[in-house]
Design a protein around this motif. Sequence first.
Motif, PDB file in Angstrom:
ATOM      1  N   GLU A   1       6.533  -8.332   5.374  1.00  0.00           N
ATOM      2  CA  GLU A   1       7.353  -7.936   4.227  1.00  0.00           C
ATOM      3  C   GLU A   1       7.618  -9.087   3.256  1.00  0.00           C
ATOM      4  O   GLU A   1       7.568  -8.893   2.046  1.00  0.00           O
ATOM      5  N   PRO A   2       7.870 -10.323   3.750  1.00  0.00           N
ATOM      6  CA  PRO A   2       8.047 -11.428   2.798  1.00  0.00           C
ATOM      7  C   PRO A   2       6.798 -11.695   1.948  1.00  0.00           C
ATOM      8  O   PRO A   2       6.909 -12.136   0.804  1.00  0.00           O
ATOM      9  N   ILE A   3       5.628 -11.413   2.492  1.00  0.00           N
ATOM     10  CA  ILE A   3       4.390 -11.609   1.717  1.00  0.00           C
ATOM     11  C   ILE A   3       4.383 -10.688   0.512  1.00  0.00           C
ATOM     12  O   ILE A   3       4.110 -11.105  -0.620  1.00  0.00           O
ATOM     13  N   PHE A   4       4.683  -9.410   0.736  1.00  0.00           N
ATOM     14  CA  PHE A   4       4.700  -8.466  -0.383  1.00  0.00           C
ATOM     15  C   PHE A   4       5.835  -8.777  -1.356  1.00  0.00           C
ATOM     16  O   PHE A   4       5.665  -8.696  -2.566  1.00  0.00           O
ATOM     17  N   ALA A   5       6.997  -9.153  -0.837  1.00  0.00           N
ATOM     18  CA  ALA A   5       8.125  -9.493  -1.710  1.00  0.00           C
ATOM     19  C   ALA A   5       7.792 -10.709  -2.566  1.00  0.00           C
ATOM     20  O   ALA A   5       8.028 -10.708  -3.784  1.00  0.00           O
TER      21      ALA A   5
END
Length: 190
Positions: free
Chosen positions: A133-137
Amino acid sequence: MKRAGGKSVQGYNAQVVASPEQVILAAQVTRSHNDSDQLAPMVGRAAATLREAGIEEPIGIVLADGGYWNSPAITSVRSQGIEVLIPTHNQDRGRTAPRKLSPRQGEEARRIEGLLSKPGGQALYRRRQQIVEPIFAHTKFIRRSDRFLRRGLAACQAEWQLIAATHNLLKLWRAALAQAGTAIREPLTG
């Protein structure tokens, strides 16, 4: 690409597989409106990337969101010696009643539900949020790459892979800076 409800949207479905350190191992763009047919191909791409990099340690476990649920694909990935942990349904927060599995979900669903019913399985699955999720954010909000600038599947695929490569380069650069900062702060000994 068709969306839920039958509406069409001009766009693609961007996929990534990431290591626990948030390094992108595979990045792909598809026309598929959901992720259920992407599990095996994405795991295959990630394994190929690791082999090409000379990393012989096999993938041990894949943590994916519920959109990737596809019992035959899970069985296929598990036959390669890779554990798969995907929720069998949308998880309702605060629900206390026992969940009933659809008979068509089969043995994989029973196995995964057994794992997710234990605190260790729940803790393991929570790691998925901390990894991908941090990658997409970061990509969408920090780097402002929230839409493709080019048209056509091949062009968008190339753009997505460039975004993934620059994500990895930034990750490595930040890691090197952090190491250099630690080395500077530590006292010299001789």
